[in-house]
Motif scaffolding. Sequence first.
Motif, PDB file in Angstrom:
ATOM      1  N   VAL A 130       8.412  28.702  62.243  1.00  0.00           N
ATOM      2  CA  VAL A 130       9.343  28.905  63.352  1.00  0.00           C
ATOM      3  C   VAL A 130      10.587  29.594  62.818  1.00  0.00           C
ATOM      4  N   SER A 131      10.959  30.712  63.407  1.00  0.00           N
ATOM      5  CA  SER A 131      12.128  31.456  62.953  1.00  0.00           C
ATOM      6  C   SER A 131      13.402  30.703  63.299  1.00  0.00           C
ATOM      7  N   PRO A 132      14.449  30.882  62.506  1.00  0.00           N
ATOM      8  CA  PRO A 132      15.719  30.212  62.798  1.00  0.00           C
ATOM      9  C   PRO A 132      16.250  30.621  64.171  1.00  0.00           C
ATOM     10  N   ALA A 133      16.982  29.722  64.806  1.00  0.00           N
ATOM     11  CA  ALA A 133      17.540  30.019  66.128  1.00  0.00           C
ATOM     12  C   ALA A 133      18.585  31.121  66.012  1.00  0.00           C
ATOM     13  N   PRO A 134      18.580  32.090  66.911  1.00  0.00           N
ATOM     14  CA  PRO A 134      19.592  33.150  66.904  1.00  0.00           C
ATOM     15  C   PRO A 134      20.908  32.650  67.493  1.00  0.00           C
ATOM     16  N   ARG A 135      21.963  33.416  67.319  1.00  0.00           N
ATOM     17  CA  ARG A 135      23.235  33.055  67.940  1.00  0.00           C
ATOM     18  C   ARG A 135      23.167  33.181  69.455  1.00  0.00           C
ATOM     19  N   VAL A 136      22.463  34.206  69.943  1.00  0.00           N
ATOM     20  CA  VAL A 136      22.467  34.534  71.370  1.00  0.00           C
ATOM     21  C   VAL A 136      21.037  34.674  71.884  1.00  0.00           C
ATOM     22  N   THR A 137      20.808  34.154  73.086  1.00  0.00           N
ATOM     23  CA  THR A 137      19.580  34.455  73.825  1.00  0.00           C
ATOM     24  C   THR A 137      19.965  35.256  75.056  1.00  0.00           C
ATOM     25  N   ALA A 148      16.204  30.816  81.006  1.00  0.00           N
ATOM     26  CA  ALA A 148      17.258  30.043  80.338  1.00  0.00           C
ATOM     27  C   ALA A 148      16.692  28.821  79.627  1.00  0.00           C
ATOM     28  N   ALA A 149      15.642  28.236  80.183  1.00  0.00           N
ATOM     29  CA  ALA A 149      15.025  27.057  79.555  1.00  0.00           C
ATOM     30  C   ALA A 149      14.375  27.406  78.222  1.00  0.00           C
ATOM     31  N   GLU A 150      14.057  28.690  78.016  1.00  0.00           N
ATOM     32  CA  GLU A 150      13.452  29.145  76.766  1.00  0.00           C
ATOM     33  C   GLU A 150      14.495  29.481  75.705  1.00  0.00           C
ATOM     34  N   ALA A 151      15.769  29.466  76.074  1.00  0.00           N
ATOM     35  CA  ALA A 151      16.832  29.906  75.165  1.00  0.00           C
ATOM     36  C   ALA A 151      16.961  28.990  73.958  1.00  0.00           C
ATOM     37  N   ARG A 152      17.152  29.609  72.783  1.00  0.00           N
ATOM     38  CA  ARG A 152      17.384  28.863  71.548  1.00  0.00           C
ATOM     39  C   ARG A 152      18.777  29.103  70.993  1.00  0.00           C
ATOM     40  N   GLY A 153      19.454  30.130  71.503  1.00  0.00           N
ATOM     41  CA  GLY A 153      20.771  30.474  70.987  1.00  0.00           C
ATOM     42  C   GLY A 153      21.869  29.544  71.473  1.00  0.00           C
ATOM     43  N   ASP A 154      22.976  29.518  70.743  1.00  0.00           N
ATOM     44  CA  ASP A 154      24.148  28.753  71.188  1.00  0.00           C
ATOM     45  C   ASP A 154      24.730  29.364  72.454  1.00  0.00           C
TER      46      ASP A 154
END
Length: 323
Positions: free
Chosen positions: A3-10, A81-87
């Motif tokens: 699993v790739s690290p979460a990005p800052r933005v989605t 939005a439910a799929e978002a991983r970013g802050d």
Amino acid sequence: MTVSPAPRVTVISAWHNRTDDLEASVRSVLDQEGVDFEFVVVDDRSTDETGSLLAGIVHPRFRVLRNARNLGFTRSIRRAAAEARGDYIAVHGAGDISAPGRLAAQVALLDARPDAVAAGTGVVNHDMATGERLPIDFPPMDSGSTIYTHGEVMFRRAVYEAVGGYREVFQFAQDADLWRRMGEHGRLLRVDAQLYERRIFSGGVAGDRSKEVLQAAFSNLGVHAHLERLAGRRDPVDRLNAAALLTQPMTLRFKARGTYPIKRMLRERRFAEAKAALETVPLGLLTWKLLAVYLALAPFFPRPAPRSAPPMETWRGPGGDES
């Protein structure tokens, strides 16, 4: 599976049957620099080439989800939005253009201002039929009007989730309702630069008078719910769901969309004229029944006392002036 690290933005976007400048619109996001991001797009069961065009875009930051059936914009953008991983979550409207540096500028603002919950940018309206381009002169926060156009906004995911996200009741004006709820938890800001081009197509809300009527009705409901919360009362949408449309007071903005004459006809029992007027706009029968009942009963519901709303600010960047 790694699993790739979460990005800052989605970045999130919802598409349905819009092939106009699709590749240019998506590319304007994928070409953003200076910030780590992912781009999640929901195809709301398009029946034209939109789905295949989106599926044909291959990029490590880009992910397309396809609804099993057409769910409408609000449910589709909620799914994205439910799929978002970013802050941070950034919206991008289908067919619109995000200018270079948009994401980086908004991240810089939100990083610099922990009291801020959302950040917009300057916006240019581009009428695709006439070619006319006009910058938007945004109203102040306490005007009762929307302070963003939607597609240009970036917000904190934690606050979005805390307030419940987009509310499915709102077929239209779901963004304005969200900004008001988020604005009760922090500042709503704007980067002082035109970093977003909002493209107006004939099928969109801004190009369709019938949709403008519904936009006004739901925008009115968002304002009513906001004032009720500020007055310490329970949110009517939480209390009554879609029936909250029947409890809201009339506003000048709603009247200005052409519904005031219909309301007058109903009050004067000129039902044949009101029916003829309603039929001039091709909306669903259930929608018009709701609006007709609302227009007839609205004068009998009390209007909440006006309260001041959270302030709107403009951010000019490091070393710049703030107003």
